[in-house]
Write a protein that holds these residues in place. Structure first.
Motif, PDB file in Angstrom:
ATOM      1  N   ALA A   1      46.936  40.249  39.448  1.00  0.00           N
ATOM      2  CA  ALA A   1      45.526  39.892  39.243  1.00  0.00           C
ATOM      3  C   ALA A   1      44.631  40.992  39.801  1.00  0.00           C
ATOM      4  CB  ALA A   1      45.209  38.568  39.931  1.00  0.00           C
ATOM      5  N   PRO A   2      43.488  41.276  39.149  1.00  0.00           N
ATOM      6  CA  PRO A   2      42.610  42.336  39.674  1.00  0.00           C
ATOM      7  C   PRO A   2      42.077  42.007  41.067  1.00  0.00           C
ATOM      8  CG  PRO A   2      41.557  41.138  37.848  1.00  0.00           C
ATOM      9  CD  PRO A   2      42.983  40.686  37.886  1.00  0.00           C
ATOM     10  N   ALA A   3      41.882  40.719  41.358  1.00  0.00           N
ATOM     11  CA  ALA A   3      41.448  40.325  42.708  1.00  0.00           C
ATOM     12  C   ALA A   3      41.929  38.915  42.998  1.00  0.00           C
ATOM     13  CB  ALA A   3      39.935  40.405  42.828  1.00  0.00           C
ATOM     14  N   LEU A   4      42.365  38.697  44.224  1.00  0.00           N
ATOM     15  CA  LEU A   4      42.894  37.406  44.649  1.00  0.00           C
ATOM     16  C   LEU A   4      42.346  37.088  46.034  1.00  0.00           C
ATOM     17  CD1 LEU A   4      46.778  37.444  44.111  1.00  0.00           C
ATOM     18  CD2 LEU A   4      45.160  35.829  43.095  1.00  0.00           C
ATOM     19  N   LEU A   5      41.914  35.847  46.219  1.00  0.00           N
ATOM     20  CA  LEU A   5      41.489  35.434  47.555  1.00  0.00           C
ATOM     21  C   LEU A   5      42.387  34.300  48.021  1.00  0.00           C
ATOM     22  CD1 LEU A   5      39.420  35.402  49.920  1.00  0.00           C
ATOM     23  CD2 LEU A   5      38.096  33.762  48.588  1.00  0.00           C
ATOM     24  N   LEU A   6      42.998  34.470  49.186  1.00  0.00           N
ATOM     25  CA  LEU A   6      43.855  33.411  49.738  1.00  0.00           C
ATOM     26  C   LEU A   6      43.134  32.738  50.899  1.00  0.00           C
ATOM     27  CD1 LEU A   6      46.588  31.893  50.055  1.00  0.00           C
ATOM     28  CD2 LEU A   6      47.297  33.742  51.596  1.00  0.00           C
TER      29      LEU A   6
ATOM     30  N   THR B   1      39.734  29.111  56.876  1.00  0.00           N
ATOM     31  CA  THR B   1      39.024  28.039  56.202  1.00  0.00           C
ATOM     32  C   THR B   1      37.521  28.313  56.228  1.00  0.00           C
ATOM     33  OG1 THR B   1      40.713  26.669  57.196  1.00  0.00           O
ATOM     34  CG2 THR B   1      38.914  25.534  56.067  1.00  0.00           C
ATOM     35  N   VAL B   2      36.880  28.247  55.067  1.00  0.00           N
ATOM     36  CA  VAL B   2      35.441  28.485  54.984  1.00  0.00           C
ATOM     37  C   VAL B   2      34.809  27.394  54.139  1.00  0.00           C
ATOM     38  CG1 VAL B   2      35.434  30.984  55.307  1.00  0.00           C
ATOM     39  CG2 VAL B   2      35.869  30.044  53.046  1.00  0.00           C
ATOM     40  N   GLU B   3      33.466  27.289  54.236  1.00  0.00           N
ATOM     41  CA  GLU B   3      32.819  26.201  53.507  1.00  0.00           C
ATOM     42  C   GLU B   3      32.627  26.535  52.039  1.00  0.00           C
ATOM     43  OE1 GLU B   3      31.331  28.403  55.200  1.00  0.00           O
ATOM     44  OE2 GLU B   3      29.483  28.957  54.174  1.00  0.00           O
ATOM     45  N   ASN B   4      32.622  27.815  51.688  1.00  0.00           N
ATOM     46  CA  ASN B   4      32.352  28.174  50.304  1.00  0.00           C
ATOM     47  C   ASN B   4      33.210  29.368  49.860  1.00  0.00           C
ATOM     48  OD1 ASN B   4      31.309  28.740  47.811  1.00  0.00           O
ATOM     49  ND2 ASN B   4      29.154  28.580  48.441  1.00  0.00           N
ATOM     50  N   PRO B   5      34.475  29.097  49.478  1.00  0.00           N
ATOM     51  CA  PRO B   5      35.381  30.191  49.104  1.00  0.00           C
ATOM     52  C   PRO B   5      34.866  31.009  47.920  1.00  0.00           C
ATOM     53  CG  PRO B   5      36.585  28.135  49.376  1.00  0.00           C
ATOM     54  CD  PRO B   5      35.132  27.784  49.413  1.00  0.00           C
ATOM     55  N   ALA B   6      34.151  30.345  46.979  1.00  0.00           N
ATOM     56  CA  ALA B   6      33.689  31.059  45.783  1.00  0.00           C
ATOM     57  C   ALA B   6      32.768  32.209  46.158  1.00  0.00           C
ATOM     58  CB  ALA B   6      32.974  30.092  44.842  1.00  0.00           C
ATOM     59  N   ARG B   7      31.982  32.017  47.220  1.00  0.00           N
ATOM     60  CA  ARG B   7      31.050  33.050  47.651  1.00  0.00           C
ATOM     61  C   ARG B   7      31.809  34.296  48.130  1.00  0.00           C
ATOM     62  NH1 ARG B   7      27.766  30.664  52.116  1.00  0.00           N
ATOM     63  NH2 ARG B   7      26.923  29.349  50.486  1.00  0.00           N
ATOM     64  N   ILE B   8      32.894  34.056  48.866  1.00  0.00           N
ATOM     65  CA  ILE B   8      33.682  35.191  49.356  1.00  0.00           C
ATOM     66  C   ILE B   8      34.387  35.885  48.193  1.00  0.00           C
ATOM     67  CG2 ILE B   8      35.642  35.827  50.822  1.00  0.00           C
ATOM     68  CD1 ILE B   8      34.694  33.845  52.822  1.00  0.00           C
ATOM     69  N   ALA B   9      34.869  35.072  47.245  1.00  0.00           N
ATOM     70  CA  ALA B   9      35.538  35.644  46.069  1.00  0.00           C
ATOM     71  C   ALA B   9      34.562  36.525  45.278  1.00  0.00           C
ATOM     72  CB  ALA B   9      36.075  34.524  45.184  1.00  0.00           C
ATOM     73  N   HIS B  10      33.319  36.082  45.169  1.00  0.00           N
ATOM     74  CA  HIS B  10      32.300  36.860  44.468  1.00  0.00           C
ATOM     75  C   HIS B  10      32.116  38.226  45.152  1.00  0.00           C
ATOM     76  CE1 HIS B  10      28.633  37.635  42.154  1.00  0.00           C
ATOM     77  NE2 HIS B  10      28.057  38.021  43.296  1.00  0.00           N
TER      78      HIS B  10
ATOM     79  N   LEU C   1      34.344  39.834  46.906  1.00  0.00           N
ATOM     80  CA  LEU C   1      35.555  40.654  46.850  1.00  0.00           C
ATOM     81  C   LEU C   1      35.800  41.233  45.454  1.00  0.00           C
ATOM     82  CD1 LEU C   1      38.238  41.608  48.199  1.00  0.00           C
ATOM     83  CD2 LEU C   1      39.245  39.451  47.449  1.00  0.00           C
ATOM     84  N   ALA C   2      35.358  40.507  44.422  1.00  0.00           N
ATOM     85  CA  ALA C   2      35.695  40.874  43.041  1.00  0.00           C
ATOM     86  C   ALA C   2      35.211  42.275  42.687  1.00  0.00           C
ATOM     87  CB  ALA C   2      35.087  39.855  42.084  1.00  0.00           C
ATOM     88  N   HIS C   3      35.938  42.895  41.765  1.00  0.00           N
ATOM     89  CA  HIS C   3      35.497  44.162  41.181  1.00  0.00           C
ATOM     90  C   HIS C   3      34.789  43.774  39.886  1.00  0.00           C
ATOM     91  CE1 HIS C   3      36.739  47.880  38.644  1.00  0.00           C
ATOM     92  NE2 HIS C   3      35.583  48.100  39.234  1.00  0.00           N
ATOM     93  N   HIS C   4      33.475  43.611  39.954  1.00  0.00           N
ATOM     94  CA  HIS C   4      32.733  43.085  38.808  1.00  0.00           C
ATOM     95  C   HIS C   4      32.793  44.064  37.639  1.00  0.00           C
ATOM     96  CE1 HIS C   4      30.967  39.599  40.884  1.00  0.00           C
ATOM     97  NE2 HIS C   4      31.299  40.322  41.933  1.00  0.00           N
ATOM     98  N   PRO C   5      32.859  43.578  36.432  1.00  0.00           N
ATOM     99  CA  PRO C   5      32.784  42.170  36.008  1.00  0.00           C
ATOM    100  C   PRO C   5      34.126  41.441  36.023  1.00  0.00           C
ATOM    101  CG  PRO C   5      32.866  43.584  34.093  1.00  0.00           C
ATOM    102  CD  PRO C   5      32.956  44.489  35.298  1.00  0.00           C
ATOM    103  N   TYR C   6      35.193  42.022  36.573  1.00  0.00           N
ATOM    104  CA  TYR C   6      36.484  41.321  36.596  1.00  0.00           C
ATOM    105  C   TYR C   6      36.430  40.158  37.581  1.00  0.00           C
ATOM    106  CZ  TYR C   6      37.774  45.603  34.239  1.00  0.00           C
ATOM    107  OH  TYR C   6      37.803  46.648  33.368  1.00  0.00           O
ATOM    108  N   PRO C   7      37.221  39.109  37.319  1.00  0.00           N
ATOM    109  CA  PRO C   7      37.138  37.914  38.176  1.00  0.00           C
ATOM    110  C   PRO C   7      37.957  38.055  39.460  1.00  0.00           C
ATOM    111  CG  PRO C   7      38.739  37.576  36.435  1.00  0.00           C
ATOM    112  CD  PRO C   7      38.161  38.949  36.205  1.00  0.00           C
TER     113      PRO C   7
END
Lengths: 799, 232
Positions: free
Chosen positions: A31-36, A184-193, A195-201
């Motif tokens: 995957a181009p980017a992964l958040l665990l 553990t964080v309250e909003n993982p999507a924010r961190i994923a945003h 980290l991503a290499h935009h526009p890749y997910p």
């Protein structure tokens, strides 16, 4: 992806099995980017590295394969240790090296010529690496980057700088895949945003969160004091806990508190338990000794600060003690995760409030932790001061076109919506200073030739590289023993200035005596014949989160407090009896006389930063109303203002329009803005970072950045640096958002209580550090009075 | 009045809250250490481009003091320019401003350690200026009744806040604060400065008002201030 046999076999001989989330990381390794997202102790780091080990197992890859970035140098060193051992045991042909500020110059040069397969580094060291002309050669073949403890970077400029640096690496290594490892964080999507290499997910994987932690408040026979942050009262109880556990981490919110607590703990340690101290102001050697002792299991407890917050494996920690209110539930949970690295066993933690108010906050935090109610504020757009630094770093690496750099920067989450106009303004700032008065045509930093931007003076790279980084250092001085060479640690220059030979203070847990200042180092001896002054360290002051403040206010509504210890419940009853308890939908204001000054305490529960801003706004209004304020101090729940004239009616101070109208004017002139300006201007390369070796003895040659701020405000109010300062201050130190939230919930309902003496709730405020003076009519009056008195005393008043 | 009037030698002088010195009897206005063109010099030497408005700001202050006092003579007591190149590269607006200030009055540039030698701009260059029993020069010497600059003294009244640029005098020697916008300061209690005086030192702080205060009257200020160079 399957594990190669050599790794799978080794796992089997160790009796290990691959956790489901580790397998998921292998399966999605392309995957181009992964958040665990995984709890501490969940084998997160191994999950990050397994695909790298698998890809490198056959020994065919040449050069750098994986970059590992951690927020702490110590973490990089620790991972190196923990990775090298199994890699050696498996006989894998993988070279692993770290590169941080502590790495020797020889080693660093060699790494650039002949990089290892896995390079462990920090955001600052990576930014420095991409600034070199030969960076493309080094990074050409990089396949993966692992950002560890990404949650700790995500909300800071260090994170922004890291992601910008990664956009550079990505441009040199298009196949780069990114992995983020987060607690553990309250909003993982924010961190994923981010980290991503935009526009890749960026995909998000979740590990089993494991059982809930076992957290409680430490019950002591001794009552917590009314005020103060030392928690000295709890020493016997804490020692008792240390005795009952194998290894205890004792967390503090500030370095100064850690020093005091360690000192007192040592005095009470009559059974000679081995206890160490670890914080960021200690000398590196001393920290490393403590770290080594900790890993070897020879310490029973370690008194520490945020410098131990992150996932370094310190062996078998079975208890975490948090001294002082945790301020933020998310961080509390992450700290607690440090206890018990065995997966699937609950972590054990105790909270030790330092004073009565913190008892309330600790109980509120416990409730929030049980409810899994994590806190967090939405991030703003990527800060432009960091962007300016990045542009200069790019220029150090060689000529570039504005279009390419702009496209690259837009791949970074925080800058994905950056407008071309904003980018061009930052580029112009880097090139010409960006002033309305085009004064620097001859001395431009960057020049455009044939469509390419160049550094005018290539020698500037040295200066620019020295200035890389976004962490603000306060001016500190090394402390060393007289006649000795090794420093014991550092103290702030402002604190050093208050010392007179013979004064004693605490550092590294021992009392030392100030002797002299020599070559920008404080010389001390071990002769301790006076009670210590306390070294003040700036340390980050976190604001209590909105969620936690709201919980405290909800608790105040109760008729009684069975959840609170009797002494604290009595204190709240006493406050209710003598004055009032603050309410969420009203502002409580108390007035009383103390220390010969008219004191007024405003309870806003908006967090330290917003309460500080409120202090600045209120004192400005008071100044206009002729109330001669002299200064104020802010805590997470209140602001205390003192002055020469009593406040008869506080309600007009809070009139919404008045506060808003005054805001813009006010904003320009205050000390917090100046501090913010200094930080941003340093990051953006306008001011040189204050390097100890660069300081001159001719002090009249240097002048304060406040002067630059005042000049810009007067002559160039729309300048980029002032825009950045305002933006920064609004969400950071100024936190006007939370003042608006407070005004919104209270809507002008102000209760004013005039008291004959200080109220139970206000008492701690009188002892709070960080008093801010107001330079107004009151101060002028005070100066004139003091001058007259001094002249009279000296017999000069008739001249 | 927000100024401070004091006797010095046989003369009566006035310390203005801006940091300028006014000698009413001679209609002489004296300012020291303007450091015009400092931002330009920093850009030239380091590549850092500070807000280029300090010359304008300093001249605006000077214009206000000139408007207030209408001096016959303006004496710039050295380090008027951050260096000679800075003097040559003043922009047209600043040069015009300076020229208009000079019109109709005598203008003296005393030589400083940053700007020795004659200047292309109007005015007369002098090594020092002697007048009415007083000596004006950039760096303090052993001359009695001497007025100088160079050290950029600053002082904080104990317990009342941050330091401000100040005049220092013991009746025999007078040191002026730096007048330029981009100037820092040296603590008045630093031995380098306080060691220049023999008598009781008075500090006259600049700001909204010129406030006069004895330098050594209070122990805490001395203790705190002695710090940078103290060796016992």
């Amino acid at each position: 992806m399957e594990l190669p046999p050599v790794i799978a076999d080794w796992f089997a001989t160790q009796g290990w099995s691959v956790h489901p989330h580790q397998q998921a990381m292998l399966d999605r390794s392309d995957a181009p980017a992964l958040l665990l997202i995984a709890p501490t102790g969940g084998g997160k780091t191994l999950a990050g590295f397994l695909p790298t080990l698998a890809e490198l197992a056959d020994g065919t890859h040449q050069g750098l394969h994986t970059l590992y970035v951690s927020p702490l140098k110590a973490l990089a060193a620790d991972i190196k240790r923990n990775l090298t051992t199994p890699v050696a045991a498996m006989g894998l042909p993988i070279r692993i090296e770290d590169r941080t500020g502590d790495t020797s110059a020889t080693q660093k040069r060699r790494q650039r010529a002949d990089p290892p397969h896995i390079l462990l580094t920090t955001p600052e060291s990576l930014a420095l690496l991409v600034s070199y002309e030969d960076a493309p050669r080094m990074f050409a073949g990089v396949q993966r980057v692992i950002v560890d403890e990404i949650h700790a970077l995500a909300e800071s400029k260090r994170g922004d700088q890291l992601m910008l640096a990664l956009s550079r690496v990505q441009a040199m290594a298009p196949d780069l895949r990114r992995v983020g490892l987060s607690a553990t964080v309250e909003n993982p999507a924010r961190i994923a945003h981010g980290l991503a290499h935009h526009p890749y997910p960026c995909e998000i994987l979740f590990a089993d969160p494991g059982p809930d932690p076992d957290i409680a408040m430490l019950v002591t026979d001794e009552r917590p004091p009314w005020a103060g942050g030392g928690a000295k009262y709890a020493i016997p109880a804490v020692l008792e806990q240390v005795k009952q556990h194998n290894t205890t981490l004792i967390f503090h919110n500030t370095r100064a508190q850690a020093e005091i607590f360690f000192h007192n703990l040592w005095l009470a340690n009559d059974t000679d338990l081995p206890i160490g101290i670890h914080h960021g102001s200690l000398d590196r050697d001393q920290r490393q000794r403590v770290e080594a002792a900790m890993v070897a299991g020879s310490l029973r407890a370690i008194v520490c600060t945020g410098s131990l917050d992150l996932g370094i494996d310190w062996g078998d920690v079975d208890l975490v003690i948090q001294v002082g209110a945790p301020k933020n539930v998310k961080r509390l949970i992450q700290r607690i995760g440090r206890a018990n690295h065995r997966y699937n066993a609950p972590s054990k933690a105790l909270l030790v409030p330092a004073n009565r108010f913190e008892v309330v906050e600790c109980v509120a935090a416990l409730q929030a932790a049980r409810d899994h109610d994590l806190d967090g504020d939405p991030p703003g757009p990527g800060p432009r001061d960091v962007l300016c630094q990045h542009i200069l770093i790019r220029a150090c690496a060689g000529p570039f076109t504005a279009d390419d750099l702009f496209a690259e920067i837009r791949t970074v989450g925080a800058y994905s919506r950056l407008s071309r106009a904003d980018f061009d303004a930052c580029l112009d700032f880097c090139a010409t200073g960006g002033y309305a008065l085009r004064a620097y045509d001859r001395w431009k930093r960057l020049q455009l030739r044939d469509g390419l931007w160049h550094l005018r003076d290539p020698r500037a790279t040295r200066d620019l590289r020295m200035n890389i980084g976004t962490i603000q250092d306060t001016d500190t001085l090394k402390v060393r023993l007289k006649g000795g060479f090794k420093p014991l640690g550092e103290i702030e220059e402002a604190f050093a200035a208050t010392l007179t030979p013979g004064d004693t203070f605490l550092i590294g847990g021992e009392i030392v005596r100030y002797e002299s200042l020599r070559e920008m180092a404080v010389e001390v001896t071990r002769r301790a014949d006076k009670p210590p002054k306390i070294a003040t360290f700036m340390g980050t002051k976190f604001a209590t989160s909105t969620q936690l403040s709201q919980r405290v206010l909800r608790m105040f509504r109760q008729d009684d407090w069975p959840d609170l210890p009797a002494h604290t419940a009595e204190w709240l009853h006493l406050q209710r009896e003598m004055s009032k308890l603050p309410e969420a939908d009203r502002i409580l204001v108390e007035s009383f006389v103390y220390d010969g000054r008219h004191q007024t305490c405003f309870y806003g529960f908006a967090g330290r930063n917003a309460q500080q801003t409120l202090g600045l706004l209120l004192t400005k209004r008071m100044e206009e109303m002729g109330l001669d304020p002299l200064g104020f101090v802010a805590t997470d729940y209140a602001t205390l203002v003192w002055g020469l004239t009593p406040v008869a009616d506080p309600a007009p101070l809070f009139e919404d329009t008045a506060l808003h109208d005054g805001f813009a004017d006010w904003l320009a002139g205050n000390a917090v803005m100046k501090r913010t300006f200094r930080a941003s201007a340093t990051i953006a390369g306008l001011i040189q970072r204050n390097l100890p070796q660069a300081r001159t003895s001719g002090r009249q040659a240097t002048f304060s950045s406040d002067i630059l701020y005042d000049t810009l405000t007067k002559y160039d109010p729309d300048h980029l640096m002032l825009q950045v300062t305002r933006e920064e201050a609004l969400r950071g130190l100024v936190d006007f958002g939370r003042i608006e939230e407070m005004l919104d919930r209270t809507r002008g309902r102000v209760d004013h209580v005039i008291l004959p003496r200080v109220s139970p709730l206000a008492a701690p405020m009188l002892l709070e550090a960080g008093r801010i003076p107001i330079a107004g009519a009151g101060r002028e009056r005070l100066m004139e009075d003091a001058a007259t008195r001094l002249m009279t005393e000296a017999g000069l008043d008739t001249l | 009045m927000n100024t401070h009037v004091f006797r010095f030698g046989e003369q009566v002088l006035t310390a203005l809250p801006s940091g300028a010195l006014w000698w009413g009897d001679r209609r002489l206005l004296c300012v020291s250490d303007l450091h015009l063109g400092k931002a330009d010099r920093i850009a030239r030497r380091t590549g850092r481009m500070l807000p280029p408005y300090e010359t304008r700001e300093t001249l605006a202050r000077l214009a206000a003091d000139i408007a207030l006092t209408d001096p016959a003579t303006v004496l710039c007591l050295g380090d008027s320019f951050d260096d000679l190149m800075a003097a040559d590269s003043l922009d047209v607006t600043d040069t015009a401003m300076l020229t208009s200030l000079q019109a109709g009055r005598r203008w003296l540039w005393a030589e400083g350690n940053h700007d020795p030698g004659p200047l292309a701009l109007g005015g007369t260059h002098v090594a020092q200026h002697d007048c009415g029993g007083l000596t004006f020069r950039h760096i303090a010497s052993a001359t009695p009744h001497e007025i100088s600059g160079h050290y950029h003294p600053k002082h904080a009244i104990p317990g009342t806040g941050t330091a401000r640029p100040c005049f220092l005098t013991d009746g025999n020697r007078l040191i002026l604060p730096a007048y330029g916008a981009y100037t820092g300061g040296l603590r008045a209690t630093d031995p380098v400065l306080s060691g220049l005086f023999t008598g009781r030192i008075l500090a006259i702080l600049t700001g909204r008002r010129a406030i006069c205060v004895p330098l050594t009257a209070s122990a805490p200020s001395v203790r705190a201030g002695r710090w940078p160079g103290s060796r016992r």
